[in-house]
Design a protein around this motif. Structure first.
Motif, PDB file in Angstrom:
ATOM      1  N   ILE A 271      69.270 111.785  35.649  1.00 30.69           N
ATOM      2  CA  ILE A 271      69.557 111.723  34.115  1.00 30.69           C
ATOM      3  C   ILE A 271      68.979 110.334  33.747  1.00 30.69           C
ATOM      4  O   ILE A 271      68.475 110.069  32.610  1.00 30.69           O
ATOM      5  N   GLN A 272      69.254 109.380  34.383  1.00 33.16           N
ATOM      6  CA  GLN A 272      68.866 108.128  33.942  1.00 33.16           C
ATOM      7  C   GLN A 272      67.291 107.828  34.057  1.00 33.16           C
ATOM      8  O   GLN A 272      66.797 107.328  33.109  1.00 33.16           O
ATOM      9  N   ARG A 273      66.631 108.338  34.943  1.00 32.97           N
ATOM     10  CA  ARG A 273      65.171 108.420  35.019  1.00 32.97           C
ATOM     11  C   ARG A 273      64.663 109.316  33.994  1.00 32.97           C
ATOM     12  O   ARG A 273      63.767 108.785  33.369  1.00 32.97           O
ATOM     13  N   LEU A 274      65.174 110.530  33.784  1.00 36.93           N
ATOM     14  CA  LEU A 274      64.513 111.325  33.046  1.00 36.93           C
ATOM     15  C   LEU A 274      64.753 110.917  31.462  1.00 36.93           C
ATOM     16  O   LEU A 274      63.868 111.026  30.631  1.00 36.93           O
ATOM     17  N   LEU A 275      65.665 110.285  31.028  1.00 34.77           N
ATOM     18  CA  LEU A 275      66.094 109.940  29.688  1.00 34.77           C
ATOM     19  C   LEU A 275      66.262 108.365  29.494  1.00 34.77           C
ATOM     20  O   LEU A 275      66.605 107.913  28.252  1.00 34.77           O
ATOM     21  N   GLN A 276      66.222 107.801  30.419  1.00 32.17           N
ATOM     22  CA  GLN A 276      66.519 106.253  30.412  1.00 32.17           C
ATOM     23  C   GLN A 276      67.801 106.035  29.646  1.00 32.17           C
ATOM     24  O   GLN A 276      68.197 105.026  28.901  1.00 32.17           O
ATOM     25  N   TRP A 277      68.811 106.785  30.484  1.00 32.69           N
ATOM     26  CA  TRP A 277      70.217 106.775  29.901  1.00 32.69           C
ATOM     27  C   TRP A 277      71.283 106.276  30.870  1.00 32.69           C
ATOM     28  O   TRP A 277      71.292 106.644  32.097  1.00 32.69           O
ATOM     29  N   LYS A 278      72.186 105.335  30.525  1.00 31.19           N
ATOM     30  CA  LYS A 278      73.242 104.756  31.242  1.00 31.19           C
ATOM     31  C   LYS A 278      74.696 104.829  30.436  1.00 31.19           C
ATOM     32  O   LYS A 278      74.166 104.343  29.148  1.00 31.19           O
ATOM     33  N   PRO A 279      75.705 104.954  30.845  1.00 32.52           N
ATOM     34  CA  PRO A 279      76.875 104.828  30.187  1.00 32.52           C
ATOM     35  C   PRO A 279      76.960 103.263  29.983  1.00 32.52           C
ATOM     36  O   PRO A 279      76.740 102.372  30.510  1.00 32.52           O
ATOM     37  N   SER A 280      77.442 102.998  28.514  1.00 29.92           N
ATOM     38  CA  SER A 280      77.531 101.555  28.285  1.00 29.92           C
ATOM     39  C   SER A 280      79.107 101.155  27.865  1.00 29.92           C
ATOM     40  O   SER A 280      79.329  99.814  27.733  1.00 29.92           O
ATOM     41  N   ILE A 281      79.879 102.097  28.030  1.00 36.22           N
ATOM     42  CA  ILE A 281      81.369 101.579  27.711  1.00 36.22           C
ATOM     43  C   ILE A 281      82.153 101.701  29.090  1.00 36.22           C
ATOM     44  O   ILE A 281      82.319 102.727  29.919  1.00 36.22           O
ATOM     45  N   SER A 282      82.761 100.661  29.346  1.00 37.93           N
ATOM     46  CA  SER A 282      83.294 100.116  30.473  1.00 37.93           C
ATOM     47  C   SER A 282      84.689 101.137  30.627  1.00 37.93           C
ATOM     48  O   SER A 282      85.395 101.545  29.716  1.00 37.93           O
ATOM     49  N   LEU A 283      85.087 101.461  31.576  1.00 31.83           N
ATOM     50  CA  LEU A 283      86.379 102.248  32.031  1.00 31.83           C
ATOM     51  C   LEU A 283      87.479 101.454  31.125  1.00 31.83           C
ATOM     52  O   LEU A 283      88.415 102.037  30.513  1.00 31.83           O
ATOM     53  N   ARG A 284      87.605 100.084  31.521  1.00 32.46           N
ATOM     54  CA  ARG A 284      88.945  99.367  31.000  1.00 32.46           C
ATOM     55  C   ARG A 284      88.506  99.457  29.293  1.00 32.46           C
ATOM     56  O   ARG A 284      89.876  99.593  28.781  1.00 32.46           O
ATOM     57  N   GLU A 285      87.444  99.157  28.908  1.00 34.18           N
ATOM     58  CA  GLU A 285      87.402  99.445  27.235  1.00 34.18           C
ATOM     59  C   GLU A 285      87.911 100.798  26.769  1.00 34.18           C
ATOM     60  O   GLU A 285      88.438 100.882  25.662  1.00 34.18           O
ATOM     61  N   GLY A 286      87.450 101.908  27.734  1.00 35.63           N
ATOM     62  CA  GLY A 286      87.667 103.284  27.023  1.00 35.63           C
ATOM     63  C   GLY A 286      89.313 103.572  27.211  1.00 35.63           C
ATOM     64  O   GLY A 286      89.734 104.152  26.317  1.00 35.63           O
ATOM     65  N   ILE A 287      89.854 103.133  28.296  1.00 37.00           N
ATOM     66  CA  ILE A 287      91.176 103.212  28.608  1.00 37.00           C
ATOM     67  C   ILE A 287      92.159 102.484  27.228  1.00 37.00           C
ATOM     68  O   ILE A 287      92.944 102.853  26.727  1.00 37.00           O
ATOM     69  N   ARG A 288      91.725 101.426  27.023  1.00 41.87           N
ATOM     70  CA  ARG A 288      92.171 100.533  25.981  1.00 41.87           C
ATOM     71  C   ARG A 288      92.026 101.275  24.618  1.00 41.87           C
ATOM     72  O   ARG A 288      92.828 101.278  23.692  1.00 41.87           O
ATOM     73  N   GLN A 289      90.941 101.817  24.448  1.00 35.84           N
ATOM     74  CA  GLN A 289      90.671 102.702  23.155  1.00 35.84           C
ATOM     75  C   GLN A 289      91.713 103.780  23.168  1.00 35.84           C
ATOM     76  O   GLN A 289      92.343 104.064  22.177  1.00 35.84           O
ATOM     77  N   VAL A 290      92.000 104.631  24.051  1.00 37.61           N
ATOM     78  CA  VAL A 290      92.725 105.488  24.417  1.00 37.61           C
ATOM     79  C   VAL A 290      94.243 105.172  23.934  1.00 37.61           C
ATOM     80  O   VAL A 290      95.002 105.715  23.110  1.00 37.61           O
ATOM     81  N   ILE A 291      94.705 104.010  24.564  1.00 37.36           N
ATOM     82  CA  ILE A 291      96.021 103.412  24.481  1.00 37.36           C
ATOM     83  C   ILE A 291      96.251 103.190  22.929  1.00 37.36           C
ATOM     84  O   ILE A 291      97.164 103.452  22.354  1.00 37.36           O
ATOM     85  N   GLU A 292      95.126 102.545  22.376  1.00 36.72           N
ATOM     86  CA  GLU A 292      95.213 102.189  20.885  1.00 36.72           C
ATOM     87  C   GLU A 292      95.483 103.433  20.049  1.00 36.72           C
ATOM     88  O   GLU A 292      96.154 103.293  19.191  1.00 36.72           O
ATOM     89  N   ALA A 293      94.725 104.425  20.260  1.00 36.87           N
ATOM     90  CA  ALA A 293      94.716 105.741  19.580  1.00 36.87           C
ATOM     91  C   ALA A 293      96.022 106.298  19.749  1.00 36.87           C
ATOM     92  O   ALA A 293      96.525 106.805  18.681  1.00 36.87           O
ATOM     93  N   GLN A 294      96.582 106.346  20.610  1.00 36.71           N
ATOM     94  CA  GLN A 294      97.691 107.214  20.907  1.00 36.71           C
ATOM     95  C   GLN A 294      99.174 106.212  20.244  1.00 36.71           C
ATOM     96  O   GLN A 294     100.036 106.868  19.785  1.00 36.71           O
ATOM     97  N   ARG A 295      98.821 105.079  20.334  1.00 38.99           N
ATOM     98  CA  ARG A 295      99.824 103.992  19.759  1.00 38.99           C
ATOM     99  C   ARG A 295      99.793 104.361  18.250  1.00 38.99           C
ATOM    100  O   ARG A 295     100.787 104.443  17.655  1.00 38.99           O
ATOM    101  N   ARG A 296      98.720 104.661  17.748  1.00 36.19           N
ATOM    102  CA  ARG A 296      98.573 104.952  16.256  1.00 36.19           C
ATOM    103  C   ARG A 296      99.217 106.234  15.882  1.00 36.19           C
ATOM    104  O   ARG A 296      99.714 106.668  14.736  1.00 36.19           O
TER     105      ARG A 296
END
Length: 296
Positions: A271-296
């Motif tokens: 998929i990276q070769r076909l579409l020049q796509w790579k994930p940009s959001i790190s796992l730590r940043e993603g977990i931080r977002q989940v924590i903030e959303a659930q706290r809200r």
């Protein structure tokens, strides 16, 4: 393009709909749940072939992103007939409607569950499909219908998603990160199935949504893994949640769930070769977002 999204009210569907609108596409949502995005919405079961056909004949979408599904492995083990209805009948209803109304492209959301426990990670797309749950079997069936028959009528892409997560995900769905964060915040205890050495490939929903837009406008037919390509143990998730919360959180282990795969992470080079796509959001940043959303 006019894009019809099934399951557009779910985690991936909502993020994808927002990404499509941002690119100027006309989006139609088909889902049993209400949508949080301002698009035309049809409230129905995609396994209802007659109703789905009527919507296609009314809307005539250029492309379809089929996300609607029963997504729980344990639920599929408990009720294989329901899983078959939602995932196989649902996929066929969409494919048939697309065939008869001239839709040019269909994208199917598949899963790592198609590989089963026999695959040695990192898993490539050439690994034999040996699902060990009804959910995995139903996803293989949808793939085979697309690749074996419907390829004569439209181009397709099969996307085998890893563990998709994000801040809007409901802990009630049983999704690993969302439920662990919820338990940590409400009980100060994280519940882990098995010993926690299970390996998964986590990918943020915003990265997946961006990829879905790219795939819809790509003319090629293909099957591809969608993930980070990096293994993450369940106990690594526990460690990051503890560090982000900065508080004492205990762990309680439970028996491994029937049908679960022990190690599942991808070789995502295709998929990276076909579409020049790579994930940009790190796992730590993603977990931080989940924590903030659930706290809200």
């Amino acid at each position: 393009m006019k894009v019809l999204v099934t399951g557009g009210s779910g985690l991936i569907g909502t993020a994808t709909t927002q990404a499509l609108l941002a690119e100027g596409h006309d989006v139609v949502n088909v889902d049993r749940e209400p949508t949080r995005v301002a698009v035309r919405h049809y409230n129905l079961d995609v396994a209802d072939a007659v109703a789905v056909r009527e919507i296609f004949e009314k809307e005539h979408p250029d492309a379809v992103l089929h996300l609607a599904a029963q997504i729980s492995v344990p639920s599929s083990v408990a009720d294989p007939l329901r899983d078959m209805h939602d995932n196989i009948q649902g996929a066929l209803s969409v494919f048939e409607a697309a065939r008869h109304t001239g839709t040019r492209r269909v994208v199917l959301a598949s899963s790592a569950a198609v590989y089963g426990n026999g695959a040695v990670p990192p898993i490539t797309e050439e690994v034999p499909l040996e699902p060990n749950s009804p959910y995995g079997v139903s996803k293989v069936a949808g793939e085979l219908y697309l690749r074996g028959f419907y390829r004569e009528f439209f181009t397709y892409a099969v996307l085998r998603y890893g563990n998709v997560y994000g801040p809007q995900q409901s802990y009630q769905s049983g999704a690993v990160i969302a439920k662990m964060v919820h338990d940590a915040l409400t009980e100060q205890c994280i519940h882990v199935d098995g010993d926690g050495t299970q390996e998964r490939d986590f990918v943020h929903v915003r990265d997946v949504a961006h990829l879905n837009v790219l795939v819809l406008t790509n003319p090629q037919s293909f099957v591809a893994n969608v993930g980070s390509g990096r293994p993450v143990q369940i106990m690594d998730i526990v460690r990051v949640i503890r560090e982000e919360l900065g508080q004492s959180v205990t762990v309680q282990h439970h028996p491994t769930r029937p049908g679960d795969i022990h190690a599942s992470y991808y070789d995502a080079a295709r998929i990276q070769r076909l579409l020049q796509w790579k994930p940009s959001i790190s796992l730590r940043e993603g977990i931080r977002q989940v924590i903030e959303a659930q706290r809200r």
